[in-house]
Enzyme design. Structure first.
Site, PDB file in Angstrom:
ATOM      1  N   GLU A  63      -3.084  -4.482  -3.207  1.00  0.00           N
ATOM      2  CA  GLU A  63      -3.626  -5.355  -4.260  1.00  0.00           C
ATOM      3  C   GLU A  63      -3.649  -4.634  -5.606  1.00  0.00           C
ATOM      4  O   GLU A  63      -3.288  -5.197  -6.642  1.00  0.00           O
ATOM      5  CB  GLU A  63      -5.069  -5.777  -3.910  1.00  0.00           C
TER       6      GLU A  63
ATOM      7  N   CYS B 112     -10.860  -2.867  -4.129  1.00  0.00           N
ATOM      8  CA  CYS B 112      -9.949  -3.894  -4.657  1.00  0.00           C
ATOM      9  C   CYS B 112     -10.703  -5.139  -5.106  1.00  0.00           C
ATOM     10  O   CYS B 112     -10.321  -5.786  -6.086  1.00  0.00           O
ATOM     11  CB  CYS B 112      -8.896  -4.253  -3.618  1.00  0.00           C
TER      12      CYS B 112
ATOM     13  N   CYS C 167      -4.169   0.753  -2.474  1.00  0.00           N
ATOM     14  CA  CYS C 167      -3.982  -0.492  -1.733  1.00  0.00           C
ATOM     15  C   CYS C 167      -2.934  -1.380  -2.406  1.00  0.00           C
ATOM     16  O   CYS C 167      -2.701  -1.300  -3.622  1.00  0.00           O
ATOM     17  CB  CYS C 167      -5.294  -1.268  -1.675  1.00  0.00           C
TER      18      CYS C 167
ATOM     19  N   CYS D 278     -10.263  -4.652   0.317  1.00  0.00           N
ATOM     20  CA  CYS D 278     -11.350  -3.681   0.489  1.00  0.00           C
ATOM     21  C   CYS D 278     -12.326  -3.810  -0.695  1.00  0.00           C
ATOM     22  O   CYS D 278     -12.048  -4.509  -1.679  1.00  0.00           O
ATOM     23  CB  CYS D 278     -10.792  -2.267   0.585  1.00  0.00           C
TER      24      CYS D 278
ATOM     25  N   ASN E 132       0.840  -1.199   0.000  1.00  0.00           N
ATOM     26  CA  ASN E 132       0.000   0.000   0.000  1.00  0.00           C
ATOM     27  C   ASN E 132       0.873   1.246   0.000  1.00  0.00           C
ATOM     28  O   ASN E 132       1.948   1.275   0.594  1.00  0.00           O
ATOM     29  CB  ASN E 132      -1.000   0.008   1.164  1.00  0.00           C
ATOM     30  N   ILE E 133       0.404   2.257  -0.726  1.00  0.00           N
ATOM     31  CA  ILE E 133       1.142   3.516  -0.855  1.00  0.00           C
ATOM     32  C   ILE E 133       0.185   4.640  -0.484  1.00  0.00           C
ATOM     33  O   ILE E 133      -0.795   4.899  -1.206  1.00  0.00           O
ATOM     34  CB  ILE E 133       1.688   3.680  -2.290  1.00  0.00           C
ATOM     35  N   GLU E 134       0.446   5.272   0.657  1.00  0.00           N
ATOM     36  CA  GLU E 134      -0.465   6.299   1.165  1.00  0.00           C
ATOM     37  C   GLU E 134      -0.003   7.688   0.739  1.00  0.00           C
ATOM     38  O   GLU E 134       1.187   7.979   0.692  1.00  0.00           O
ATOM     39  CB  GLU E 134      -0.548   6.198   2.696  1.00  0.00           C
TER      40      GLU E 134
HETATM   41  N1  THU Z   1      -5.149  -1.507   2.569  1.00  0.00           N
HETATM   42  C1  THU Z   1      -4.581  -2.308   1.611  1.00  0.00           C
HETATM   43  O1  THU Z   1      -3.530  -1.990   1.058  1.00  0.00           O
HETATM   44  N2  THU Z   1      -5.211  -3.464   1.304  1.00  0.00           N
HETATM   45  C2  THU Z   1      -6.288  -3.965   1.964  1.00  0.00           C
HETATM   46  O2  THU Z   1      -6.724  -5.070   1.665  1.00  0.00           O
HETATM   47  C3  THU Z   1      -6.910  -3.187   3.035  1.00  0.00           C
HETATM   48  C4  THU Z   1      -6.403  -1.791   3.200  1.00  0.00           C
HETATM   49  C5  THU Z   1      -4.427  -0.297   2.965  1.00  0.00           C
HETATM   50  C6  THU Z   1      -4.990   1.009   2.497  1.00  0.00           C
HETATM   51  C7  THU Z   1      -4.435   1.962   3.528  1.00  0.00           C
HETATM   52  O3  THU Z   1      -3.134   2.350   3.146  1.00  0.00           O
HETATM   53  C8  THU Z   1      -4.328   1.126   4.789  1.00  0.00           C
HETATM   54  O4  THU Z   1      -4.389  -0.213   4.386  1.00  0.00           O
HETATM   55  C9  THU Z   1      -5.409   1.398   5.807  1.00  0.00           C
HETATM   56  O5  THU Z   1      -6.667   1.310   5.225  1.00  0.00           O
END
Ligand code: THU
Length: 141
Positions: free
Chosen positions: A59, A93, A57, A90, A46-48
Site C-alpha cells: 500500500e 498503512c 508494504c 496494517c 511489498n518489498i522486504e
Molecule cells: N504486508 C503488506 O504489504 N500489506 C499488508 O496489508 C499487510 C502486510 C506485507 C509486509 C510484509 O512484507 C509481509 O506482508 C508480511 O507482513
C-alpha cells in the site's frame, strides 16, 4: 458511482502488481492499486529488506509512487493477498492511507474471487492527523 466492473479492474491491477512482490523472508505476497481522481492507477507490491524492519508494504509503495508522480487526490485503494480471510492494511498503512488519501473506500480481495469494500474511517476510527498539529501552541506562535 463505483460499479462491480470498476472494482474488478482495480483488483486485477493489484493482483498483477502482487506478482512483483519481493517477499523472500515472509513468503507473504501483497499487491495494491491506488486510483487517482483522474483515473490513473498506481500499483505497489511489498518489498522486504534483509533487515526486516525496512520492509515496505504494498500500500505504501503504491502511495509513494503516486505522490512522487504528482497525484494528490484519490478515489480508492485495493489490497490483494492470497488469504481466505481478506487481508486488511496494517496499522502503519492505515495511518498513511488516511493522511494522503482521506476517507477512501478500501477494496480487500483475495485470489479466490472474494472481495469486500470498507471505508477508511471504519478501518481507522478516531485518527490522528494534521488537524491536531494545527492546534499546537507552537503553531499558534
Ligand atoms: N504486508 C503488506 O504489504 N500489506 C499488508 O496489508 C499487510 C502486510 C506485507 C509486509 C510484509 O512484507 C509481509 O506482508 C508480511 O507482513
Amino acid at each position: 458511482m463505483t460499479t462491480m466492473t470498476d472494482r474488478r479492474a482495480i483488483i486485477e491491477a493489484a493482483t498483477a502488481a502482487r506478482d512483483f512482490a519481493q517477499a523472500r523472508y515472509s513468503g507473504f505476497r501483497v499487491g495494491a492499486a491506488l486510483e487517482a481522481e483522474d483515473g490513473a492507477v498506481f500499483t505497489g507490491c511489498n518489498i522486504e529488506s534483509a533487515t526486516y524492519g525496512l520492509t515496505v508494504c504494498a500500500e505504501r509503495v503504491a502511495i509513494w509512487k503516486a505522490l512522487s508522480a504528482g497525484a494528490l487526490n484519490f478515489r480508492r485503494i485495493a489490497v490483494v493477498a492470497d488469504t481466505e480471510q481478506l487481508t486488511p492494511p496494517c496499522g502503519a498503512c492505515r495511518q498513511i492511507i488516511w493522511e494522503f488519501c482521506g476517507d477512501v473506500p478500501v477494496v480487500l480481495a483475495n485470489l479466490r474471487g472474494d472481495a469486500e469494500t470498507l471505508l477508511m474511517s471504519a478501518l481507522l476510527p478516531r485518527p490522528f492527523d494534521n488537524r491536531f498539529l494545527n492546534e499546537t501552541e507552537a503553531q499558534k506562535g
